[in-house]
Design a protein around this motif. Structure first.
Motif, PDB file in Angstrom:
ATOM      1  N   LEU A 118       0.833  -1.204   0.000  1.00 19.98           N
ATOM      2  CA  LEU A 118       0.000   0.000   0.000  1.00 19.98           C
ATOM      3  C   LEU A 118       0.866   1.251   0.000  1.00 19.98           C
ATOM      4  CD1 LEU A 118      -2.896  -0.911   2.474  1.00 19.98           C
ATOM      5  CD2 LEU A 118      -3.121  -0.320   0.057  1.00 19.98           C
ATOM      6  N   ASN A 119       1.977   1.175   0.710  1.00 19.68           N
ATOM      7  CA  ASN A 119       2.885   2.320   0.807  1.00 19.68           C
ATOM      8  C   ASN A 119       4.293   1.855   0.446  1.00 19.68           C
ATOM      9  OD1 ASN A 119       0.896   4.205   1.976  1.00 19.68           O
ATOM     10  ND2 ASN A 119       0.986   2.799   3.738  1.00 19.68           N
ATOM     11  N   PRO A 120       4.953   2.533  -0.484  1.00 22.70           N
ATOM     12  CA  PRO A 120       6.304   2.130  -0.895  1.00 22.70           C
ATOM     13  C   PRO A 120       7.294   2.188   0.271  1.00 22.70           C
ATOM     14  CG  PRO A 120       5.361   3.710  -2.441  1.00 22.70           C
ATOM     15  CD  PRO A 120       4.465   3.697  -1.246  1.00 22.70           C
ATOM     16  N   LEU A 121       8.329   1.325   0.164  1.00 16.10           N
ATOM     17  CA  LEU A 121       9.385   1.287   1.169  1.00 16.10           C
ATOM     18  C   LEU A 121      10.708   1.729   0.547  1.00 16.10           C
ATOM     19  CD1 LEU A 121       8.671  -2.173   2.878  1.00 16.10           C
ATOM     20  CD2 LEU A 121       8.198   0.099   3.832  1.00 16.10           C
ATOM     21  N   ASP A 122      11.554   2.326   1.368  1.00 13.30           N
ATOM     22  CA  ASP A 122      12.902   2.678   0.915  1.00 13.30           C
ATOM     23  C   ASP A 122      13.875   1.523   1.141  1.00 13.30           C
ATOM     24  OD1 ASP A 122      12.172   5.275   0.153  1.00 13.30           O
ATOM     25  OD2 ASP A 122      12.389   5.990   2.225  1.00 13.30           O
ATOM     26  N   ALA A 123      13.548   0.672   2.123  1.00 10.64           N
ATOM     27  CA  ALA A 123      14.419  -0.463   2.434  1.00 10.64           C
ATOM     28  C   ALA A 123      13.590  -1.523   3.144  1.00 10.64           C
ATOM     29  CB  ALA A 123      15.587  -0.020   3.307  1.00 10.64           C
ATOM     30  N   VAL A 124      14.084  -2.753   3.107  1.00  6.06           N
ATOM     31  CA  VAL A 124      13.409  -3.842   3.817  1.00  6.06           C
ATOM     32  C   VAL A 124      13.681  -3.670   5.307  1.00  6.06           C
ATOM     33  CG1 VAL A 124      13.254  -6.343   4.139  1.00  6.06           C
ATOM     34  CG2 VAL A 124      13.688  -5.401   1.855  1.00  6.06           C
ATOM     35  N   PRO A 125      12.657  -3.647   6.155  1.00  3.11           N
ATOM     36  CA  PRO A 125      12.853  -3.469   7.599  1.00  3.11           C
ATOM     37  C   PRO A 125      13.778  -4.549   8.170  1.00  3.11           C
ATOM     38  CG  PRO A 125      10.539  -3.218   7.037  1.00  3.11           C
ATOM     39  CD  PRO A 125      11.221  -3.700   5.808  1.00  3.11           C
ATOM     40  N   PHE A 183      -0.270  -4.614   2.605  1.00  2.00           N
ATOM     41  CA  PHE A 183      -0.203  -4.857   1.153  1.00  2.00           C
ATOM     42  C   PHE A 183      -1.616  -4.984   0.603  1.00  2.00           C
ATOM     43  CE2 PHE A 183       0.178  -8.874   3.409  1.00  2.00           C
ATOM     44  CZ  PHE A 183      -0.723  -9.703   2.765  1.00  2.00           C
ATOM     45  N   LYS A 184      -1.751  -4.646  -0.689  1.00  2.00           N
ATOM     46  CA  LYS A 184      -3.071  -4.671  -1.320  1.00  2.00           C
ATOM     47  C   LYS A 184      -3.304  -5.895  -2.190  1.00  2.00           C
ATOM     48  CE  LYS A 184      -1.243  -1.527  -4.875  1.00  2.00           C
ATOM     49  NZ  LYS A 184      -1.410  -0.200  -5.528  1.00  2.00           N
ATOM     50  N   ASP A 185      -2.223  -6.612  -2.534  1.00  2.00           N
ATOM     51  CA  ASP A 185      -2.374  -7.805  -3.367  1.00  2.00           C
ATOM     52  C   ASP A 185      -1.121  -8.660  -3.211  1.00  2.00           C
ATOM     53  OD1 ASP A 185      -3.506  -9.600  -5.101  1.00  2.00           O
ATOM     54  OD2 ASP A 185      -3.165  -8.437  -6.918  1.00  2.00           O
ATOM     55  N   LEU A 186      -1.265  -9.937  -3.508  1.00  4.35           N
ATOM     56  CA  LEU A 186      -0.094 -10.817  -3.514  1.00  4.35           C
ATOM     57  C   LEU A 186      -0.213 -11.806  -4.663  1.00  4.35           C
ATOM     58  CD1 LEU A 186      -0.936 -13.845  -2.253  1.00  4.35           C
ATOM     59  CD2 LEU A 186      -0.911 -12.570  -0.125  1.00  4.35           C
ATOM     60  N   GLN A 187       0.929 -12.211  -5.176  1.00  3.74           N
ATOM     61  CA  GLN A 187       0.993 -13.183  -6.269  1.00  3.74           C
ATOM     62  C   GLN A 187       2.069 -14.210  -5.949  1.00  3.74           C
ATOM     63  OE1 GLN A 187       1.939 -10.587  -9.568  1.00  3.74           O
ATOM     64  NE2 GLN A 187      -0.210 -10.397 -10.170  1.00  3.74           N
ATOM     65  N   THR A 188       1.833 -15.453  -6.395  1.00  2.00           N
ATOM     66  CA  THR A 188       2.844 -16.494  -6.232  1.00  2.00           C
ATOM     67  C   THR A 188       3.222 -17.046  -7.600  1.00  2.00           C
ATOM     68  OG1 THR A 188       1.162 -18.228  -5.953  1.00  2.00           O
ATOM     69  CG2 THR A 188       2.004 -17.176  -3.953  1.00  2.00           C
ATOM     70  N   HIS A 189       4.472 -17.472  -7.705  1.00  2.00           N
ATOM     71  CA  HIS A 189       4.966 -18.070  -8.943  1.00  2.00           C
ATOM     72  C   HIS A 189       5.853 -19.251  -8.576  1.00  2.00           C
ATOM     73  CE1 HIS A 189       6.787 -18.574 -12.902  1.00  2.00           C
ATOM     74  NE2 HIS A 189       7.975 -18.559 -12.312  1.00  2.00           N
ATOM     75  N   GLN A 190       5.675 -20.386  -9.285  1.00  2.00           N
ATOM     76  CA  GLN A 190       6.521 -21.553  -9.073  1.00  2.00           C
ATOM     77  C   GLN A 190       7.313 -21.840 -10.340  1.00  2.00           C
ATOM     78  OE1 GLN A 190       4.585 -25.011  -7.513  1.00  2.00           O
ATOM     79  NE2 GLN A 190       6.424 -26.271  -7.590  1.00  2.00           N
ATOM     80  N   SER A 191       8.572 -22.232 -10.175  1.00  5.89           N
ATOM     81  CA  SER A 191       9.414 -22.547 -11.328  1.00  5.89           C
ATOM     82  C   SER A 191       8.757 -23.615 -12.196  1.00  5.89           C
ATOM     83  CB  SER A 191      10.781 -23.062 -10.863  1.00  5.89           C
ATOM     84  OG  SER A 191      11.449 -22.112 -10.095  1.00  5.89           O
ATOM     85  N   SER A 192       8.834 -23.424 -13.494  1.00  2.12           N
ATOM     86  CA  SER A 192       8.355 -24.439 -14.428  1.00  2.12           C
ATOM     87  C   SER A 192       9.477 -25.425 -14.703  1.00  2.12           C
ATOM     88  CB  SER A 192       7.925 -23.775 -15.737  1.00  2.12           C
ATOM     89  OG  SER A 192       9.053 -23.215 -16.406  1.00  2.12           O
ATOM     90  N   LEU A 193       9.135 -26.551 -15.331  1.00  2.00           N
ATOM     91  CA  LEU A 193      10.144 -27.521 -15.720  1.00  2.00           C
ATOM     92  C   LEU A 193      11.148 -26.884 -16.682  1.00  2.00           C
ATOM     93  CD1 LEU A 193      11.181 -30.406 -15.581  1.00  2.00           C
ATOM     94  CD2 LEU A 193       9.607 -31.009 -17.421  1.00  2.00           C
TER      95      LEU A 193
END
Length: 308
Positions: free
Chosen positions: A235-242, A286-296
């Protein structure tokens, strides 16, 4: 259970000195679909050629359904059907004639009922009297499969079976291959369409520079070597990972508007539940999340790139 194909210490060196295969050891199980993957020039065609009796090995031993391919070559070859990548048929023969003739080449008695069954199973029955020159590329490839099955083999090699075939016909061919496996035929598939192997194979073998670098159950391979990625749109951008999230190895993306968490599918370093709890405690929304898995395909490319 004894493997239907067993390859032991197999090597091939051509007269030019080029060593196409280097000490290959491979067992293929009865009744499985085995995908053999590798880049161009990796040795796939040479390996298939040796097993099918087209290429002579320099060293090693191969058995097909218990028969040595050199010492007992007639019995071994009678167990094997081969669908080559190139379409090699008499353009002016009919479908019925070319499949029946192939059966006779292996010394099998005429069996119109069996030939009819093959043609019906491959959706070729209504084309039985058509000359091959009149057929589409997809139909011609089906005829090649029918020819390879005409002598009732227990092992079927499919070398790029859907090359040049459109997406719809490709999926039809996948169904044909699955139905063959269901009848007990062992299928060895080579393909450049990695999604084809991902869709159909029970096990996967990867060959590179003439060597087998991996043989694994497909699901286990993707579990062990695959990676997952969770992307959180903030929702709000970050300058660094906490610092409180440092143990997760997260990265910022899209100008600080996304948090990306990558982990192995074989076992997450830290659970997703814990991550979400820590995000909440850190006040990150956060307003949304997505997941991705490696393909063959991604796993295959990664494996091949690691080779010298």
């Amino acid at each position: 259970m004894q493997p239907i194909i067993s390859v032991s210490n197999l090597s091939k060196t051509y007269a030019t000195g080029f060593r196409a295969l280097k000490n290959i050891n491979l067992d293929i199980n009865r009744g499985e679909i085995f995908a053999l993957l590798g880049p161009n020039g990796a040795g796939k065609t040479t390996l298939i050629g040796i097993i099918c009796g087209i290429v002579n090995p320099s060293e090693g031993k191969v058995t097909a359904d218990g028969h040595d391919i050199i010492r007992d070559y007639r019995q071994a070859r009678s167990r094997i059907g081969l669908v080559p990548q190139e379409l090699t048929t008499d353009a002016f023969e009919t479908v019925w004639a070319t499949v029946s003739f192939s059966r006779g080449l292996f010394g099998k008695k005429a069996d119109p009922a069996y030939v009819e069954k093959i043609l019906r199973d491959l959706s070729l029955w209504d084309k039985k009297d058509s000359k091959l020159i009149t057929l589409s590329g997809g139909m011609k490839r089906r005829v090649m499969i029918a020819k390879a099955l005409s002598h009732e083999p227990q092992i079927l090699f499919l070398d790029e079976p859907t090359a040049g075939v459109d997406v719809e016909l490709r999926r039809d061919m996948w169904e044909v291959v699955r139905s063959l496996r269901d009848t007990g035929v062992t299928i060895i598939l080579t393909t450049h369409y990695i999604e084809e192997a991902e869709e159909m194979a029970d096990r996967v073998g990867v060959i590179s520079h003439g060597e087998i670098i991996l043989v694994e159950d497909k699901a286990e391979l993707m579990r062990k070597l695959g990676r997952k990625q969770l992307r959180l749109q903030l929702l709000n951008p970050l300058d660094a990972v906490p610092a409180s999230l440092g143990t997760y190895g997260m990265e910022l993306a899209d100008g600080g508007r996304e948090l990306v968490y990558t982990y192995d599918t074989a076992g997450e370093r830290t659970g997703i539940t814990s991550l979400l709890q820590d995000l909440n405690e850190s006040g990150i929304r956060f307003k949304d999340l997505q997941t991705h898995q490696s393909s063959l395909e991604e796993i295959f490319v990664s494996l091949v790139r690691k080779q010298p």
